[in-house]
Design an enzyme around this catalytic site. Structure first.
Site, mmCIF file in Angstrom:
data_model
loop_
_atom_site.group_PDB
_atom_site.id
_atom_site.type_symbol
_atom_site.label_atom_id
_atom_site.label_comp_id
_atom_site.label_asym_id
_atom_site.label_seq_id
_atom_site.Cartn_x
_atom_site.Cartn_y
_atom_site.Cartn_z
ATOM 1 N N SER A 413 0.831 -1.193 0.000
ATOM 2 C CA SER A 413 0.000 0.000 0.000
ATOM 3 C C SER A 413 0.870 1.249 0.000
ATOM 4 O O SER A 413 1.950 1.255 0.587
ATOM 5 C CB SER A 413 -0.864 -0.009 1.264
ATOM 6 O OG SER A 413 -2.005 0.763 1.092
ATOM 7 N N PRO A 414 0.400 2.315 -0.646
ATOM 8 C CA PRO A 414 1.176 3.556 -0.578
ATOM 9 C C PRO A 414 1.215 4.061 0.859
ATOM 10 O O PRO A 414 0.181 4.106 1.523
ATOM 11 C CB PRO A 414 0.380 4.511 -1.477
ATOM 12 C CG PRO A 414 -0.994 3.933 -1.561
ATOM 13 C CD PRO A 414 -0.842 2.461 -1.412
ATOM 14 N N CYS A 416 2.970 7.244 3.118
ATOM 15 C CA CYS A 416 3.801 8.438 3.220
ATOM 16 C C CYS A 416 4.959 8.182 4.169
ATOM 17 O O CYS A 416 4.773 7.617 5.251
ATOM 18 C CB CYS A 416 2.980 9.587 3.780
ATOM 19 S SG CYS A 416 1.752 10.182 2.639
ATOM 20 N N TYR A 572 -8.611 14.087 0.953
ATOM 21 C CA TYR A 572 -7.715 15.008 0.247
ATOM 22 C C TYR A 572 -8.497 15.726 -0.861
ATOM 23 O O TYR A 572 -9.725 15.578 -0.955
ATOM 24 C CB TYR A 572 -6.485 14.242 -0.269
ATOM 25 C CG TYR A 572 -5.664 13.686 0.893
ATOM 26 C CD1 TYR A 572 -5.054 14.561 1.797
ATOM 27 C CD2 TYR A 572 -5.548 12.317 1.124
ATOM 28 C CE1 TYR A 572 -4.323 14.081 2.882
ATOM 29 C CE2 TYR A 572 -4.829 11.827 2.215
ATOM 30 C CZ TYR A 572 -4.223 12.711 3.089
ATOM 31 O OH TYR A 572 -3.523 12.233 4.165
ATOM 32 N N ARG A 714 0.360 -1.504 6.927
ATOM 33 C CA ARG A 714 1.174 -1.714 8.143
ATOM 34 C C ARG A 714 1.828 -3.084 8.165
ATOM 35 O O ARG A 714 2.937 -3.234 8.675
ATOM 36 C CB ARG A 714 0.315 -1.485 9.388
ATOM 37 C CG ARG A 714 -0.034 -0.003 9.574
ATOM 38 C CD ARG A 714 -1.183 0.182 10.514
ATOM 39 N NE ARG A 714 -2.369 -0.527 10.030
ATOM 40 C CZ ARG A 714 -3.428 -0.796 10.764
ATOM 41 N NH1 ARG A 714 -3.458 -0.435 12.033
ATOM 42 N NH2 ARG A 714 -4.459 -1.431 10.251
HETATM 43 C C1 LIG Z 1 2.442 5.365 7.773
HETATM 44 C C2 LIG Z 1 1.261 5.329 6.866
HETATM 45 C C3 LIG Z 1 1.201 6.162 5.761
HETATM 46 C C4 LIG Z 1 0.137 6.108 4.874
HETATM 47 N N1 LIG Z 1 0.144 6.862 3.736
HETATM 48 C C5 LIG Z 1 -0.796 6.671 2.782
HETATM 49 C C6 LIG Z 1 -0.667 7.241 1.485
HETATM 50 O O1 LIG Z 1 0.309 7.886 1.175
HETATM 51 N N2 LIG Z 1 -1.650 7.007 0.590
HETATM 52 C C7 LIG Z 1 -2.737 6.218 0.892
HETATM 53 O O2 LIG Z 1 -3.600 6.028 0.046
HETATM 54 N N3 LIG Z 1 -2.858 5.653 2.090
HETATM 55 C C8 LIG Z 1 -1.901 5.853 3.028
HETATM 56 N N4 LIG Z 1 -1.993 5.193 4.240
HETATM 57 C C9 LIG Z 1 -3.132 4.304 4.449
HETATM 58 C C10 LIG Z 1 -2.758 2.894 4.003
HETATM 59 O O3 LIG Z 1 -2.364 2.861 2.655
HETATM 60 C C11 LIG Z 1 -3.894 1.896 4.222
HETATM 61 O O4 LIG Z 1 -5.003 2.298 3.418
HETATM 62 C C12 LIG Z 1 -4.297 1.807 5.698
HETATM 63 O O5 LIG Z 1 -3.147 1.871 6.543
HETATM 64 C C13 LIG Z 1 -5.039 0.502 6.010
HETATM 65 O O6 LIG Z 1 -4.248 -0.628 5.703
HETATM 66 P P1 LIG Z 1 -3.512 -1.547 6.824
HETATM 67 O O7 LIG Z 1 -4.570 -1.967 7.796
HETATM 68 O O8 LIG Z 1 -2.918 -2.688 6.037
HETATM 69 O O9 LIG Z 1 -2.455 -0.685 7.490
HETATM 70 C C14 LIG Z 1 -0.928 5.258 5.137
HETATM 71 C C15 LIG Z 1 -0.881 4.414 6.267
HETATM 72 C C16 LIG Z 1 0.191 4.430 7.109
HETATM 73 C C17 LIG Z 1 0.220 3.478 8.281
#
Ligand SMILES: Cc1cc2nc3c(=O)[nH]c(=O)nc-3n(C[C@H](O)[C@H](O)[C@H](O)COP(=O)(O)O)c2cc1C
Ligand SMILES: Cc1cc2nc3c(=O)[nH]c(=O)nc-3n(C[C@H](O)[C@H](O)[C@H](O)COP(=O)(O)OP(=O)(O)OC[C@H]3O[C@@H](n4cnc5c(N)ncnc54)[C@H](O)[C@@H]3O)c2cc1C
Length: 751
Positions: A413-414, A416, A572, A714
């Site tokens: 996943s993207p 930041c 956004y 994550r």
């Molecule tokens: C550190 C961090 C940075 C993130 N940055 C972005 C981002 O740049 N673009 C985006 O679409 N989602 C961003 N997210 C959200 C994740 O891509 C994802 O949608 C969300 O964390 C849920 O997935 P997970 O349960 O596998 O962590 C970010 C999440 C984390 C933890």
């Protein structure tokens, strides 16, 4: 102790006998409005696990109960002329009347007073007892009498159902799906003794009305059902027993106790019949309450301990029941759209408690049929040969989007990193993305990268707005391509009203202490009350930002990215147009859902027109805002459909982060249900993200058709080699880079 149970169903009777057994000096009375042999319903189901508790609590009744069991292991799904069988499920059914007879006899034997045909109108008549049990079922008068203390919430579900019996002895737990000119009918049927089965018929209110059943009495219902299922019943009859059409109420109470009054069983909570757990919960409540009273002398303390003990388990089951009932309520979504094996997987894994892995343990043949089917579909879709003889687990099948071929279904996943210098990615980004590509994911999506300096969230965000960004990104893209088979995508965005804030670890979404830059958004609504008020974009701003997206897309092509994702989620800039919470415009870009979608679609079209046609595009959306007045889910589906029509190849289905006062329901796979619905209803491939942590969940999601790709955020921060580890655990050979060839002889150990 003087105990009165209002209600003599499974909960009241079982609790009463346990209390009398623990201390014969207790004075225990069960007050029941029916006659002893006057029961509603036919059979009940137990799983093997329930019975262990019952065996330990009272061996005598357990022995009698189990001697009446009809056991079965298989689940049969009758779907469009096919019968799909999944074995190894371990259930038992019995007649509800026999269960009540056994419990009544055991109560009498132990000296519990049973008062039948006494309808309690006011439970306060028993206020002088030491303990009053509200065991009076789903329409509990006890709950109603003390409603201001229990604070019940009753969620009447939209579908209609009727509880019938039949002389057809179903050999398995059977789900029948049957279409008629009125609509789709679902049957939940199971045998409860040698010759009898429960037969619950369920359908939507529309279908029920179209069939005229809103005007039918019991006999007319029976005649209708016998006609509809004449072929399946093979000459057997259906039987009625107060078989009235009902809506299912999910009952919850904020509190289960008030003074010396306590709720148990259906009076306290219900769980939909599709997970067959109402009687189990009733018996387990009785056991927990009796134990709490034995351990804590004082009633008040014991009731508190009982509720603390039982509530988490009940809520867990109610969450599973909720997902299950919603699946049946919306079965039209899957019926006819999913192929038989996928339909069966979708049904079996509907509440995520049964998974690809535990189905494999129960019935390896069924799962290997599913894997073979999935592999053949993947082969057709990707145009890459996939072995049908020894098919890979679903997560290791290929997937194609335009000319981009992914070697498996795992996506990074993207995320930041807040580590760029005026938008330029550096060594951190190279190592971060490079190691995850080497880690085995098929697609790595680089973090939210902004189309202008003022479109950044923080000063550390990456960008695609300066010539030197192209070279910096190209270094990363080239590394990923050279070092791994992974493909790499760029997520393009503009932060809108959530810009000019601090890095995650310095205070996410908080304005900078100094040096803030001006913000723009769909409307002049600040994120926090103390955030900067953004300028509502005028048409000139909109054209300007659109061209910034176009320019960034051209630069992304030069950098060699395989795919572009446009970020239209998480509040956004583009998302701020979509949600009614952030879009209060009165021009053609505000108001109706179609108007709110116009600008995001305009940006999509502009980018799509310059992005090479052989390379795919995705869009990330927030399918709900988790807030009152937020995006309607039907509008999210319509938006996904519009994206498809505009040439979007796949949608990443996320949720929330639109407003700070959202109330998300986080947990395992918390966004996957949204992906499932968008994939089916908008008929577009989806990526699901959110709370995915195990390869078993990935295989279950894919095999059941809830998404085409699984995205971990994550999980990949924690373990860049997540896909390699999943391959190892499943015995799947994922080639290593040459530099790491010697790892093949290495066995990792956990102990
Ligand atoms: C550190 C961090 C940075 C993130 N940055 C972005 C981002 O740049 N673009 C985006 O679409 N989602 C961003 N997210 C959200 C994740 O891509 C994802 O949608 C969300 O964390 C849920 O997935 P997970 O349960 O596998 O962590 C970010 C999440 C984390 C933890
Ligand atoms: C269609 C359908 C299918 C189901 N299938 C299953 C299944 O397969 N497996 C399963 O485990 N569960 C099943 N259930 C659920 C199960 O029937 C209940 O969850 C379970 O019976 C709850 O037990 P209880 O003792 O709390 O309530 P109940 O069994 O409802 O007992 C309450 C008793 O209180 C009495 N009562 C009510 N009001 C008064 C009053 N004012 N005065 C005196 N007496 C009163 C009633 O007559 C009744 O006997 C099903 C439910 C439905 C609707």
């Amino acid at each position: 102790m003087r105990i009165v149970s209002i209600g003599g169903g499974p909960a009241g009777l079982y609790f009463s006998l346990l209390m009398k057994k623990s201390d014969p000096a207790h004075d225990v009375t069960v007050v029941e409005r029916n006659r002893p042999d006057d029961t509603f319903g036919f059979g009940v189901v137990f799983s093997d696990a329930t019975l262990e508790h019952v065996a330990a609590a009272d061996r005598e009744s357990h022995a009698e109960i189990t001697s009446h069991f009809a056991h079965w292991d298989d689940i049969e799904i009758h779907y469009r002329g096919q019968v799909l069988t999944s074995a190894g499920h371990g259930f038992a059914g019995m007649s509800r009347q026999i269960l009540l007879d056994i419990l009544q006899r055991r109560c009498a034997e132990l000296g519990v007073r049973l008062e039948f045909q006494r309808d309690v109108a006011d439970p306060s008549d028993y206020a002088d007892a030491d303990l009053v049990l509200g065991a009076d079922g789903v329409n509990s008068v006890v709950r109603g009498r003390y409603a201001e203390h229990f604070r019940p919430q009753i969620d009447w579900r939209p579908n209609k159902f009727v509880w019938l019996g039949t002389t057809f002895p179903y050999p398995a737990f059977t789900f029948l799906f049957k279409e008629s000119p009125h609509g789709l009918w679902r049957v939940h049927a199971y045998r409860y003794d040698a010759s009898m089965s429960t037969f619950i018929l369920e359908t939507t209110e529309d279908t029920w009305r179209r069939a005229g059943l809103d005007r039918a009495d019991e006999d007319q219902t029976l005649a209708f059902c016998e006609r509809l299922f004449a072929r399946e019943l093979q000459g057997h009859r259906l039987l009625k027993n107060r078989s009235l059409w009902r809506s299912f109420p999910t009952v919850r109470n904020a509190c289960w106790r008030h003074g010396n009054v306590v709720l148990v069983g259906d009076a306290a909570h219900t769980a939909h019949f599709s997970i067959g757990s109402g009687t189990k919960l009733a018996l387990e409540d009785a056991i927990a309450l009796a134990q709490a009273l034995q351990s804590h002398g004082e009633v008040e303390k014991a009731l508190r301990a009982y509720e603390e003990d039982r509530r988490p388990e009940v809520e867990r089951l109610q969450r599973a029941a909720q997902v299950s009932l919603e699946w049946f309520e919306t079965a039209e979504r899957y019926h006819g759209r999913l192929e038989p094996l996928q339909f069966a997987m979708s049904l079996l894994t509907r509440s995520f408690r049964v998974t690809h892995d535990n189905l494999k343990l129960r019935d390896p043949r069924f799962v290997s049929a599913v894997d073979r089917w999935f592999a053949s579909r993947a082969e057709d879709q990707s145009q890459v040969a996939v072995s049908a003889a020894s098919p890979p687990p679903p997560m290791f099948t290929p997937f194609r989007l335009r000319d981009m071929l992914l070697t498996n279904r795992i996506v990074v996943s993207p995320m930041c990193q807040y580590s760029a210098d005026d938008g330029t990615p550096g060594d951190w980004h190279l190592v971060n993305l490079g190691s995850r590509a080497v880690g085995g994911a098929a697609l790595v999506i680089a973090e939210m990268t902004d189309v202008s300096r003022e479109g950044r969230i923080t000063r550390g965000c990456t960008g695609m707005y300066k010539a030197e960004h192209v070279a910096a990104w190209k270094r990363i893209v080239d590394f990923v391509h050279a070092a791994s088979p992974a493909r790499i995508a760029l997520q393009l965005a503009h932060a809108g009203r959530k810009g000019s804030t601090r890095r995650l670890w310095e205070g996410a979404d908080e304005p900078l202490a100094e040096g803030n830059w001006p913000l723009i958004s769909a409307s002049a609504i600040p994120y926090h009350p103390h955030s900067q008020v953004p300028k509502a974009m005028d048409r000139e701003d909109m054209s300007h930002v659109r061209e910034q997206f176009v320019s960034a897309a051209r630069m992304a092509e030069q950098a060699g990215f395989d795919m572009l994702e446009l970020h239209m989620a998480h509040g956004y800039l583009l998302a701020s147009f979509i949600s009614p919470l952030t879009n209060a415009r009165s021009d053609g870009y505000g108001g109706s859902a179609a108007n709110r979608a116009r600008y995001p679609l305009e940006v999509f079209d502009a980018v799509r027109s310059v992005w090479p046609s052989a390379r795919p595009m995705s869009v990330k959306i927030s399918a709900t805002d988790w807030a009152d007045g937020g995006l309607d889910f039907d509008d999210a589906v319509a938006f996904a459909r519009a994206l498809r029509d505009h040439g979007c190849d796949i949608v990443t289905v996320s949720t929330g982060q639109t407003v700070p006062d959202q109330k998300p329901e986080y947990g395992r796979l918390y966004q996957t249900a949204f992906s499932d619905r968008i994939r089916c209803d908008a008929e577009i491939p989806t990526m699901t993200v959110g709370g995915i942590a195990s390869y078993d969940d990935v295989n279950s999601i894919l095999a059941a058709g809830r998404a085409d790709l699984c995205v971990l955020a994550r999980g990949h921060l924690y373990d860049p080699y997540w896909t390699r580890h999943a391959a190892y655990e499943q015995g799947w050979d994922l080639p290593w880079p040459d530099q790491y060839a010697s790892v093949k002889g290495f066995t990792p150990r956990k102990d």
